[in-house]
Scaffold this active site. Structure first.
Site: not given
Length: 349
Positions: A53, A55, A80, A210, A214, A292
Site C-alpha cells: 500500500h 503508506e 487500513c 459493428d 472492445l 459503449e
C-alpha cells in the site's frame, strides 16, 4: 501546522495516487507523503493490486527512519486496519511512532470503516481528517460508488453527429460500416478510458452490426473484461467477442456456464436486466464499467438511474436521419475540443 500546508501535501497525495489508475482496482487509488520539519522526506503510492500500500511504499522511501517519530504522514484514504493481501497500515504507522496522520477520506469498506482512525488515535497519534474531502471522493469515485451503492461506477459513452444521430439506420444484411464520427485523437482517448475501467459493455445489436473488439489496441493499458447482452443467444460465434481468445461474459436468459474464455451468465428477468447485471458485477468485484452502446442499452441504464458519468463526443457531420441519440439530461462538468470533435463530460445532478 496551517491548513493550507495540509492541502498542499494532500494535493501531492492525489497526484501520486492517480499514478495507480487502471492497476489497483478494486482497491482505491492511494498516495502518501511524509513530511518532517516542513520538508517532504518520503513519498509512495499503491502501484498494483495485491502489492504494498501507499503508506508502506512511502515509509520505505525514507532514508533516515529516525525522522519518522517527528513526522506527519499524509494519505488520501484512511489507513487500513485489517489483514488483507497486506498487513494493516494503521499498525505500521503506530509502530513507526508518527506524530500526526492527516487523512482526506474515511474508508467505507466494512473491514476498515473508521477502525484505522480509531486505532491510531488510541495509540496517541494526532489524527486530522476531511482535508480536501470532495476532491478525494472524486478521485476515488469508483471505489466509493462500489462500496456505498453496492454496484459498479457506470460511465455512459457515445459519439453523435451535430444534428443528433449516432449512426445511419443499418441492418446486418446491409454490410454497411458504422458512421465514422470520432477522429484519431478521440479514438485513442477512448482506448485509454477502456484501460482505466474494469469492464466494458455493449448490447446485442452493437455487437452484431459493428463486430467490435472492445480492447485497448490504441493504448498500452490492460483491456477490460468484455460484456455483451444477448438475451436469446442470437449472436454468431464468429464475432471477435467470441473468437479472439479474450475473456467475455454474455448475459442471457437461457444458460449459465463457462467455456474457455466465454462465460454465460443467466439473467432471470430480461425486462430488468440492467439491475441484475449491476448486482452480479458487484458480487464479482467489478468496480467500474464503461457502456459503449447501442442506443437502447444506453437508454435503459440511464432510465434506470444506473449511471454516474456520461462522456459524449460530437462531430461536425450532419446526416439528417438515422439512429437517434439517447434522451439524456446531466450536469455538465467539462468541455474539451479535440480538433473537429467536442468532448463533453456530464455527471448525475
Amino acid at each position: 501546522m496551517e491548513t493550507t500546508n495540509h492541502e498542499m501535501y494532500m494535493k501531492r497525495c492525489f497526484e501520486l495516487a492517480a499514478l495507480g489508475k487502471g492497476n489497483v482496482a478494486p482497491n482505491p487509488m492511494v498516495g502518501a507523503v511524509i513530511v518532517c520539519d516542513g520538508k517532504i522526506i518520503g513519498e509512495g503510492y499503491h502501484q498494483q493490486f495485491g502489492e504494498a500500500h501507499a503508506e508502506v511504499n512511502a515509509i520505505a522511501s525514507v532514508k533516515d527512519e529516525s525522522l519518522l517519530s517527528n513526522s506527519t504522514i499524509y494519505v488520501n484514504l484512511e489507513p487500513c486496519a485489517h489483514h488483507g493481501k497486506t498487513p494493516p497500515c494503521a499498525d505500521l504507522i503506530i509502530e513507526k511512532s508518527f506524530q500526526r496522520v492527516v487523512v482526506c477520506n474515511f474508508d467505507p469498506y466494512k473491514e476498515v470503516a473508521g477502525k484505522g482512525l480509531q486505532r491510531m488515535r488510541d495509540a496517541g497519534i494526532d489524527v486530522v481528517t476531511g482535508v480536501l474531502e470532495a476532491q478525494g471522493r472524486w478521485l476515488n469515485r469508483r471505489f466509493f460508488t462500489y462500496h456505498e451503492q453496492k454496484r459498479p461506477y457506470v460511465i455512459l459513452k457515445w459519439a453523435q453527429t451535430i444534428d443528433g444521430f449516432l449512426d445511419h439506420n443499418r441492418q446486418p444484411e446491409d454490410d454497411q460500416k458504422a458512421l465514422k464520427i470520432t477522429n484519431k485523437a478521440a479514438n485513442q482517448l477512448v482506448h485509454r478510458w477502456r484501460s482505466e475501467e474494469m469492464a466494458i459493455l455493449v448490447g446485442k445489436n452493437t455487437a452484431l452490426l459493428d463486430d467490435p473488439s472492445l480492447t485497448t489496441r490504441l493504448w498500452p493499458g490492460k483491456s477490460p473484461l468484455r460484456i455483451v447482452i444477448d438475451p436469446q443467444l442470437q449472436l454468431p460465434k464468429t464475432l471477435k467477442l467470441f473468437s479472439d481468445g479474450r475473456p467475455t461474459w454474455v448475459y442471457n436468459a437461457a444458460k449459465a456456464y463457462c467455456e474457455d474464455e466465454i462465460c454465460y451468465e443467466r439473467i432471470s428477468d430480461p425486462s430488468r436486466f440492467e439491475h441484475e447485471i449491476m448486482g452480479h458485477l458487484f458480487h464479482n468485484d467489478i468496480q467500474s464499467i464503461i457502456i459503449e452502446g447501442g442506443p437502447n442499452t444506453l437508454q435503459r441504464f440511464y432510465d434506470a438511474g444506473l449511471w454516474d458519468e456520461a462522456r459524449i463526443f460530437t462531430g461536425m457531420q450532419r446526416i439528417g436521419d438515422g439512429v437517434r441519440i439517447p434522451r439524456f439530461v446531466g450536469e455538465l462538468k467539462s468541455t474539451t475540443h479535440l480538433d473537429d470533435n467536442v468532448l463533453q463530460v456530464y455527471s448525475r445532478a
